[in-house]
Scaffold this motif. Structure first.
Motif, PDB file in Angstrom:
ATOM      1  N   ALA A  31       0.832  -1.195   0.000  1.00 49.98           N
ATOM      2  CA  ALA A  31       0.000   0.000   0.000  1.00 49.98           C
ATOM      3  C   ALA A  31       0.868   1.247   0.000  1.00 49.98           C
ATOM      4  O   ALA A  31       1.682   1.436   0.904  1.00 49.98           O
ATOM      5  CB  ALA A  31      -0.905  -0.006   1.235  1.00 49.98           C
ATOM      6  N   PRO A  32       0.712   2.129  -0.984  1.00 54.73           N
ATOM      7  CA  PRO A  32       1.547   3.338  -1.033  1.00 54.73           C
ATOM      8  C   PRO A  32       1.409   4.190   0.217  1.00 54.73           C
ATOM      9  O   PRO A  32       2.362   4.781   0.687  1.00 54.73           O
ATOM     10  CB  PRO A  32       1.030   4.058  -2.286  1.00 54.73           C
ATOM     11  N   ALA A  33       0.211   4.252   0.782  1.00 56.10           N
ATOM     12  CA  ALA A  33       0.023   5.095   1.966  1.00 56.10           C
ATOM     13  C   ALA A  33       0.872   4.620   3.128  1.00 56.10           C
ATOM     14  O   ALA A  33       1.445   5.407   3.865  1.00 56.10           O
ATOM     15  CB  ALA A  33      -1.448   5.109   2.366  1.00 56.10           C
ATOM     16  N   ALA A  34       0.982   3.300   3.307  1.00 56.89           N
ATOM     17  CA  ALA A  34       1.790   2.765   4.412  1.00 56.89           C
ATOM     18  C   ALA A  34       3.246   3.120   4.222  1.00 56.89           C
ATOM     19  O   ALA A  34       3.941   3.485   5.167  1.00 56.89           O
ATOM     20  CB  ALA A  34       1.608   1.253   4.506  1.00 56.89           C
ATOM     21  N   ALA A  35       3.742   3.013   3.002  1.00 53.42           N
ATOM     22  CA  ALA A  35       5.144   3.337   2.749  1.00 53.42           C
ATOM     23  C   ALA A  35       5.402   4.813   2.998  1.00 53.42           C
ATOM     24  O   ALA A  35       6.406   5.201   3.580  1.00 53.42           O
ATOM     25  CB  ALA A  35       5.503   2.965   1.310  1.00 53.42           C
ATOM     26  N   ASN A  50       5.973   1.512  14.219  1.00 51.64           N
ATOM     27  CA  ASN A  50       6.996   0.542  14.625  1.00 51.64           C
ATOM     28  C   ASN A  50       6.408  -0.521  15.538  1.00 51.64           C
ATOM     29  O   ASN A  50       6.741  -1.709  15.430  1.00 51.64           O
ATOM     30  CB  ASN A  50       8.143   1.256  15.345  1.00 51.64           C
ATOM     31  N   GLN A  51       5.546  -0.079  16.468  1.00 46.22           N
ATOM     32  CA  GLN A  51       4.927  -1.024  17.402  1.00 46.22           C
ATOM     33  C   GLN A  51       4.073  -2.045  16.659  1.00 46.22           C
ATOM     34  O   GLN A  51       4.126  -3.253  16.950  1.00 46.22           O
ATOM     35  CB  GLN A  51       4.067  -0.274  18.411  1.00 46.22           C
ATOM     36  N   ARG A  52       3.289  -1.592  15.677  1.00 47.78           N
ATOM     37  CA  ARG A  52       2.449  -2.502  14.909  1.00 47.78           C
ATOM     38  C   ARG A  52       3.304  -3.530  14.161  1.00 47.78           C
ATOM     39  O   ARG A  52       2.978  -4.719  14.122  1.00 47.78           O
ATOM     40  CB  ARG A  52       1.581  -1.716  13.933  1.00 47.78           C
ATOM     41  N   VAL A  53       4.389  -3.061  13.569  1.00 47.11           N
ATOM     42  CA  VAL A  53       5.253  -3.966  12.805  1.00 47.11           C
ATOM     43  C   VAL A  53       5.914  -4.978  13.732  1.00 47.11           C
ATOM     44  O   VAL A  53       5.907  -6.182  13.480  1.00 47.11           O
ATOM     45  CB  VAL A  53       6.308  -3.171  12.019  1.00 47.11           C
ATOM     46  N   PHE A  54       6.487  -4.477  14.829  1.00 44.61           N
ATOM     47  CA  PHE A  54       7.185  -5.379  15.755  1.00 44.61           C
ATOM     48  C   PHE A  54       6.229  -6.415  16.320  1.00 44.61           C
ATOM     49  O   PHE A  54       6.541  -7.617  16.346  1.00 44.61           O
ATOM     50  CB  PHE A  54       7.835  -4.597  16.887  1.00 44.61           C
ATOM     51  N   ASP A  55       5.064  -5.972  16.801  1.00 47.40           N
ATOM     52  CA  ASP A  55       4.130  -6.908  17.422  1.00 47.40           C
ATOM     53  C   ASP A  55       3.637  -7.944  16.420  1.00 47.40           C
ATOM     54  O   ASP A  55       3.418  -9.109  16.782  1.00 47.40           O
ATOM     55  CB  ASP A  55       2.952  -6.146  18.019  1.00 47.40           C
ATOM     56  N   HIS A  56       3.462  -7.537  15.172  1.00 40.63           N
ATOM     57  CA  HIS A  56       3.069  -8.490  14.137  1.00 40.63           C
ATOM     58  C   HIS A  56       4.126  -9.587  13.996  1.00 40.63           C
ATOM     59  O   HIS A  56       3.801 -10.777  13.975  1.00 40.63           O
ATOM     60  CB  HIS A  56       2.874  -7.761  12.806  1.00 40.63           C
ATOM     61  N   VAL A  57       5.389  -9.189  13.890  1.00 41.02           N
ATOM     62  CA  VAL A  57       6.473 -10.158  13.730  1.00 41.02           C
ATOM     63  C   VAL A  57       6.563 -11.061  14.956  1.00 41.02           C
ATOM     64  O   VAL A  57       6.618 -12.296  14.835  1.00 41.02           O
ATOM     65  CB  VAL A  57       7.813  -9.439  13.481  1.00 41.02           C
ATOM     66  N   TRP A  58       6.586 -10.465  16.129  1.00 41.38           N
ATOM     67  CA  TRP A  58       6.762 -11.251  17.356  1.00 41.38           C
ATOM     68  C   TRP A  58       5.630 -12.262  17.529  1.00 41.38           C
ATOM     69  O   TRP A  58       5.876 -13.437  17.839  1.00 41.38           O
ATOM     70  CB  TRP A  58       6.816 -10.312  18.560  1.00 41.38           C
ATOM     71  N   ASN A  59       4.397 -11.831  17.296  1.00 39.40           N
ATOM     72  CA  ASN A  59       3.254 -12.723  17.481  1.00 39.40           C
ATOM     73  C   ASN A  59       3.204 -13.816  16.424  1.00 39.40           C
ATOM     74  O   ASN A  59       2.860 -14.966  16.732  1.00 39.40           O
ATOM     75  CB  ASN A  59       1.947 -11.920  17.458  1.00 39.40           C
ATOM     76  N   GLU A  60       3.548 -13.485  15.196  1.00 40.74           N
ATOM     77  CA  GLU A  60       3.501 -14.513  14.160  1.00 40.74           C
ATOM     78  C   GLU A  60       4.546 -15.594  14.403  1.00 40.74           C
ATOM     79  O   GLU A  60       4.290 -16.777  14.173  1.00 40.74           O
ATOM     80  CB  GLU A  60       3.677 -13.894  12.773  1.00 40.74           C
ATOM     81  N   VAL A  61       5.723 -15.205  14.860  1.00 44.85           N
ATOM     82  CA  VAL A  61       6.724 -16.210  15.208  1.00 44.85           C
ATOM     83  C   VAL A  61       6.197 -17.107  16.328  1.00 44.85           C
ATOM     84  O   VAL A  61       6.298 -18.334  16.266  1.00 44.85           O
ATOM     85  CB  VAL A  61       8.046 -15.544  15.619  1.00 44.85           C
ATOM     86  N   ARG A  62       5.623 -16.511  17.329  1.00 43.00           N
ATOM     87  CA  ARG A  62       5.133 -17.278  18.478  1.00 43.00           C
ATOM     88  C   ARG A  62       4.029 -18.259  18.074  1.00 43.00           C
ATOM     89  O   ARG A  62       3.968 -19.380  18.579  1.00 43.00           O
ATOM     90  CB  ARG A  62       4.599 -16.311  19.548  1.00 43.00           C
ATOM     91  N   SER A 351       9.440 -22.257   3.857  1.00 42.55           N
ATOM     92  CA  SER A 351       9.022 -20.992   4.441  1.00 42.55           C
ATOM     93  C   SER A 351       7.827 -20.394   3.705  1.00 42.55           C
ATOM     94  O   SER A 351       7.443 -20.832   2.626  1.00 42.55           O
ATOM     95  CB  SER A 351      10.185 -19.991   4.421  1.00 42.55           C
ATOM     96  N   GLN A 352       7.262 -19.363   4.320  1.00 40.13           N
ATOM     97  CA  GLN A 352       6.128 -18.642   3.749  1.00 40.13           C
ATOM     98  C   GLN A 352       6.280 -17.174   4.095  1.00 40.13           C
ATOM     99  O   GLN A 352       6.820 -16.811   5.143  1.00 40.13           O
ATOM    100  CB  GLN A 352       4.813 -19.193   4.301  1.00 40.13           C
ATOM    101  N   GLU A 353       5.784 -16.312   3.208  1.00 36.55           N
ATOM    102  CA  GLU A 353       5.914 -14.879   3.404  1.00 36.55           C
ATOM    103  C   GLU A 353       4.568 -14.247   3.746  1.00 36.55           C
ATOM    104  O   GLU A 353       3.524 -14.685   3.252  1.00 36.55           O
ATOM    105  CB  GLU A 353       6.465 -14.210   2.137  1.00 36.55           C
ATOM    106  N   THR A 354       4.599 -13.221   4.598  1.00 35.97           N
ATOM    107  CA  THR A 354       3.406 -12.426   4.901  1.00 35.97           C
ATOM    108  C   THR A 354       3.773 -10.951   4.867  1.00 35.97           C
ATOM    109  O   THR A 354       4.915 -10.573   5.110  1.00 35.97           O
ATOM    110  CB  THR A 354       2.820 -12.774   6.286  1.00 35.97           C
ATOM    111  N   ARG A 355       2.782 -10.131   4.546  1.00 35.84           N
ATOM    112  CA  ARG A 355       3.000  -8.689   4.468  1.00 35.84           C
ATOM    113  C   ARG A 355       2.906  -8.074   5.857  1.00 35.84           C
ATOM    114  O   ARG A 355       2.069  -8.457   6.677  1.00 35.84           O
ATOM    115  CB  ARG A 355       1.958  -8.066   3.544  1.00 35.84           C
ATOM    116  N   LEU A 356       3.766  -7.104   6.139  1.00 32.48           N
ATOM    117  CA  LEU A 356       3.769  -6.405   7.416  1.00 32.48           C
ATOM    118  C   LEU A 356       2.973  -5.103   7.296  1.00 32.48           C
ATOM    119  O   LEU A 356       2.737  -4.612   6.187  1.00 32.48           O
ATOM    120  CB  LEU A 356       5.208  -6.122   7.849  1.00 32.48           C
ATOM    121  N   PRO A 357       2.560  -4.504   8.424  1.00 21.99           N
ATOM    122  CA  PRO A 357       1.704  -3.320   8.370  1.00 21.99           C
ATOM    123  C   PRO A 357       2.295  -2.123   7.635  1.00 21.99           C
ATOM    124  O   PRO A 357       1.544  -1.272   7.150  1.00 21.99           O
ATOM    125  CB  PRO A 357       1.483  -2.996   9.860  1.00 21.99           C
TER     126      PRO A 357
END
Length: 425
Positions: A31-35, A50-62, A351-357
């Motif tokens: 999404a251009p707006a996010a960038a 930053n918080q949204r991105v970090f929490d997404h990564v941390w939770n998905e790993v868990r 592996s599999q890829e997912t988009r971050l916020p």
């Protein structure tokens, strides 16, 4: 931070608008707006993103990582250590450095993140786009540096005099880093160390380059066809079927997977189906739930009804990863191909890829992988049947020792060789 991590290497490999790299299997345009928000927000807004991105990564790993025990890593402690650094990041480079630092604890070459600018370049890997034309890989001697792995001959980098083997330095004061976009007409200032150890400050002017094809066929040698595969991208199996459709049984086939970072698992199966019979077991994958899944060739080879009978060799090197390792391993174990070159990277988890916020991308291992012969290739790689050097920048006459070795080995093919035991993986 361990700069040997696979995804960090893949991030570098597309960072400057390259023609190499793993194309995401299901990437959508960010999404251009996010960038824009990531680049222009005020510090409080940046911290929230930053918080949204970090929490997404941390939770998905868990929740999703293939090993529920996370290789013994205390994930709560990892959060306490790395979250403050991530939230305090003022730019993508600092944020993704913190994310990589946390993911490095898993000691998994497939666990990694790609910042938004790199994700955008990955999405446009096979499109016309602004580029400077180099391939990077992290410098093992300097976590803030990269090695120039390749230079495209018709690129701004080549015109500026940049040579493969030079080093690119990225420090806090650097005007540009791989986490930033490459824009046509916007000069990129680079600090490099040349082959003699001298510092060079160069300005490169990006321009739109035509994409390099993902797959190419070389029929210039009599009795040999060389199929070079840059990545296991959509359409590979169909393309190989097209290339083999008019090849006589006496023609030797060479698959060049050097520098190939992998890609789609379905395309790996499609390639194997061009050389192995249908329904042949070639691996077992084990996801998070522990249920083992036997992988068998799907059969067919593009428009062909079944596998070809041609003699086959596969070229690999230390930059062959993932699908570019499991494919030669399966052919080697089936005694269907000679593997020639250098030992592979040993990065073979599924592996599999997912988009971050923010438009970035997370790659995470979702399943373990073991060959049909019971070999776990992760951290081990594939050992070639014939060791051969890669072509160097100073090779006389553009010689390619590994390719020459493969051609010579196939030319000497005899029934006795088919009975010889394969080299251990």
């Amino acid at each position: 931070m361990n700069t040997g991590r696979l995804f960090h290497r893949l991030t570098a490999a597309v960072a400057l608008g390259l023609m190499l790299g793993a194309a995401p299997a299901s990437a959508q345009a960010p999404a251009p707006a996010a960038a824009t928000e990531a680049e222009a927000s005020s510090p409080p807004e940046r911290a929230r993103l930053n918080q949204r991105v970090f929490d997404h990564v941390w939770n998905e790993v868990r929740r999703e990582y293939y090993d529920p025990g996370l290789h013994g890593v205390d994930w709560e402690q990892a959060r306490r250590t790395w979250r403050p650094l991530a939230l305090a990041a003022r730019d993508d480079r600092s944020l993704y450095r913190a994310l990589r630092g946390m993911l490095d604890l898993l000691d998994d070459d497939h666990a990694g993140v790609s910042p938004p600018a790199v994700a955008r370049r990955q999405d446009r890997l096979r499109e016309r786009r602004a580029a400077i034309g180099v391939t990077l890989r992290p410098d093992p001697s300097n976590e803030n540096g990269y090695l120039i792995d390749r230079v495209r001959e018709d690129s701004p980098a080549a015109e500026a005099g940049i040579v493969a083997g030079w080093r690119l330095l990225i420090d806090r004061d650097a005007a540009w880093s791989p986490e930033r976009d490459v824009v046509e007409g916007r000069p990129v200032s680079l600090t490099l160390i040349d082959g003699a150890g001298a510092a060079r400050a160069l300005v490169v002017h990006p321009r739109v380059l035509e994409p390099r094809p993902a797959f190419t066929a070389d029929r210039s040698r009599e009795g040999v066809v060389v199929l070079t595969i840059e990545g296991f991208e959509q359409g590979l199996g169909r393309w190989i079927g097209e290339q083999l459709a008019d090849v006589t049984p006496e023609t030797d086939v060479i698959l060049d997977l050097r520098g190939n970072p992998g890609g789609r698992l379905l395309e790996a199966d499609a390639v194997l189906s061009c050389f192995l019979p249908a329904a042949r077991p070639w691996a077992t994958r084990t996801p998070r739930n522990g249920r083992r899944i036997l992988m068998k060739t799907g059969g067919g080879c593009g428009a062909l009804d079944g596998p070809v009978v041609n003699d086959v060799a596969v070229l690999v090197d230390e930059q062959s990863r993932s699908a570019a390792e499991l494919t030669p391993a399966a052919l080697q174990e089936a005694r269907r191909a000679l593997v020639v070159g250098a030992p592979t990277a040993g990065a073979v988890l599924i592996s599999q890829e997912t988009r971050l916020p923010d438009g970035g991308r997370l790659t995470l291992s979702r399943a373990d992988f073991v060959t049909s012969g019971g070999v776990r290739l992760e951290k081990r790689g594939v050992t070639p049947d014939i060791l051969a050097a890669a072509p160097g920048p100073d090779a006389p006459g553009g010689r390619d020792p590994a390719l020459e070795a493969a051609i010579a080995a196939l030319a000497a093919t005899s029934p006795e060789r088919a009975e010889a035991p394969p080299a251990a993986l």
